[in-house]
Design a protein around this motif. Structure first.
Motif, mmCIF file in Angstrom:
data_model
loop_
_atom_site.group_PDB
_atom_site.id
_atom_site.type_symbol
_atom_site.label_atom_id
_atom_site.label_comp_id
_atom_site.label_asym_id
_atom_site.label_seq_id
_atom_site.Cartn_x
_atom_site.Cartn_y
_atom_site.Cartn_z
ATOM 1 N N GLU A 141 -21.644 -4.528 97.707
ATOM 2 C CA GLU A 141 -20.897 -4.971 96.616
ATOM 3 C C GLU A 141 -19.841 -6.598 96.250
ATOM 4 O O GLU A 141 -20.105 -6.856 95.646
ATOM 5 C CB GLU A 141 -19.682 -3.981 96.290
ATOM 6 C CG GLU A 141 -20.520 -2.115 96.458
ATOM 7 C CD GLU A 141 -19.050 -0.914 96.713
ATOM 8 O OE1 GLU A 141 -18.377 -1.277 97.499
ATOM 9 O OE2 GLU A 141 -20.135 0.207 96.112
ATOM 10 N N ASP A 142 -19.799 -6.582 98.181
ATOM 11 C CA ASP A 142 -18.620 -7.762 97.454
ATOM 12 C C ASP A 142 -19.853 -9.084 97.562
ATOM 13 O O ASP A 142 -19.870 -10.171 96.872
ATOM 14 C CB ASP A 142 -18.462 -8.278 98.725
ATOM 15 C CG ASP A 142 -17.269 -9.276 98.559
ATOM 16 O OD1 ASP A 142 -16.200 -9.206 98.327
ATOM 17 O OD2 ASP A 142 -17.732 -10.793 99.105
ATOM 18 N N THR A 151 -22.050 -9.297 95.241
ATOM 19 C CA THR A 151 -22.666 -9.245 93.545
ATOM 20 C C THR A 151 -21.533 -9.040 92.261
ATOM 21 O O THR A 151 -21.841 -9.217 91.690
ATOM 22 C CB THR A 151 -23.704 -7.746 93.701
ATOM 23 O OG1 THR A 151 -22.699 -6.615 93.880
ATOM 24 C CG2 THR A 151 -24.971 -8.017 94.604
ATOM 25 N N ASP A 152 -20.394 -8.877 93.360
ATOM 26 C CA ASP A 152 -18.870 -8.556 92.089
ATOM 27 C C ASP A 152 -18.967 -9.576 91.662
ATOM 28 O O ASP A 152 -18.712 -10.856 92.211
ATOM 29 C CB ASP A 152 -17.875 -8.387 92.879
ATOM 30 C CG ASP A 152 -16.164 -8.019 92.799
ATOM 31 O OD1 ASP A 152 -16.974 -8.187 91.303
ATOM 32 O OD2 ASP A 152 -15.703 -7.960 92.750
ATOM 33 N N ARG A 191 -16.235 -10.419 90.258
ATOM 34 C CA ARG A 191 -15.404 -11.303 90.109
ATOM 35 C C ARG A 191 -14.479 -11.043 89.161
ATOM 36 O O ARG A 191 -13.776 -12.350 88.433
ATOM 37 C CB ARG A 191 -14.898 -12.751 90.912
ATOM 38 C CG ARG A 191 -15.740 -12.708 91.721
ATOM 39 C CD ARG A 191 -15.566 -11.757 93.473
ATOM 40 N NE ARG A 191 -15.167 -12.494 94.478
ATOM 41 C CZ ARG A 191 -15.853 -12.052 95.232
ATOM 42 N NH1 ARG A 191 -16.383 -10.842 95.294
ATOM 43 N NH2 ARG A 191 -16.459 -12.215 96.057
ATOM 44 N N THR A 192 -14.563 -9.925 88.248
ATOM 45 C CA THR A 192 -14.118 -9.926 86.739
ATOM 46 C C THR A 192 -12.614 -10.052 86.728
ATOM 47 O O THR A 192 -11.753 -8.677 87.806
ATOM 48 C CB THR A 192 -14.459 -9.226 85.877
ATOM 49 O OG1 THR A 192 -16.385 -8.645 85.987
ATOM 50 C CG2 THR A 192 -13.185 -8.520 84.846
ATOM 51 N N ASN A 195 -11.646 -7.546 96.607
ATOM 52 C CA ASN A 195 -11.869 -6.360 95.902
ATOM 53 C C ASN A 195 -10.532 -6.184 95.376
ATOM 54 O O ASN A 195 -9.998 -4.919 94.478
ATOM 55 C CB ASN A 195 -11.314 -4.728 96.951
ATOM 56 C CG ASN A 195 -10.159 -5.204 98.109
ATOM 57 O OD1 ASN A 195 -9.185 -5.442 97.619
ATOM 58 N ND2 ASN A 195 -10.741 -4.619 99.244
#
Length: 232
Positions: A127-128, A130-131, A133-134, A164
């Protein structure tokens, strides 16, 4: 390090590696299992990177662990170092499993911290990785300290902002430490918003510079300091 150094176990492959001499653990003789679910060329490269950078990893996670316990944790037992088959920007994701604690890292950046299972969950790394960072400024993600700028001051401040959206701040002086857990976001470019657990919100305009060291300067102070340097 080569494939022959690893032995097979139920969950993958293991090699025992020496822990850094400065590691604050009870484990003797100072070794821990390095665990990989697979052993492809890419996995072996991640294992080599991790073993080489173990001193940096333990230095980086120390700040987050101390903030979690609100003080220096004496004698944590390192159970294992887990290497996940996930990378971002060429840097692997690693989980450090203690007896009662788990830390997920991307290189020297703390991704998450909690129970021992945090260190073993590949999902956290995926998850991190592909995040997008919106709503966050990637330039702020990481651990920051005021120490390089505390000339003759008998207190220092530090903070950590995670990808996160969680984080913490800490003010240390002769009276002790004051740790505040929070969430963060950047509602607009150059503006940091911090929200504490009790709902207090503060906004801080900032500028990040990269020379001679990575530093951030705030118009409105964070924990009474205007300027911080990145560590790790």
């Amino acid at each position: 390090m080569k494939r022959g150094d690893f032995h097979r176990h139920a969950g993958g492959w293991t090699k025992w590696v020496p822990l850094p001499s400065t590691t604050w653990t009870r484990l003797r003789p100072g070794r821990a299992p390095l665990r990989c679910p697979l052993l492809t060329d890419a996995d072996l490269a991640r294992a080599v990177w991790t073993a080489t950078h173990l001193p940096d990893l333990f230095t980086a996670l120390r700040h987050a662990v101390c903030a979690h316990y609100e003080g220096f944790p004496e004698g944590l037992d390192v159970r294992a170092v887990h290497i996940h088959p996930v990378t971002r920007d060429g840097i692997p994701y690693v989980g450090v499993e203690f007896r009662d604690l788990g830390v997920a890292l991307h290189g020297t950046r703390v991704v998450d911290l909690g129970g021992p299972e945090i260190a073993t969950q590949r999902r956290i790394a995926e998850e991190d990785a592909t995040d997008p960072r919106t709503g966050l400024d990637e330039a702020l993600i990481g651990y920051w300290s005021s120490i390089p700028f505390d000339y003759g001051v008998m207190e220092c401040s530090e903070f950590e902002l995670r990808a996160n959206g969680q984080g913490w701040t800490n003010l240390t002086n002769a009276l002790g430490e004051c740790i505040t857990r929070l969430t963060w976001r950047c509602p607009e470019s150059g503006l940091l918003e911090l929200r504490t657990e009790d709902g207090r919100v503060s906004r801080h305009s900032y500028v990040v510079t990269g020379a001679p060291i990575a530093a951030v300067t705030f118009d409105e102070p964070v924990e009474f300091c205007h300027q911080f340097a990145r560590s790790g």
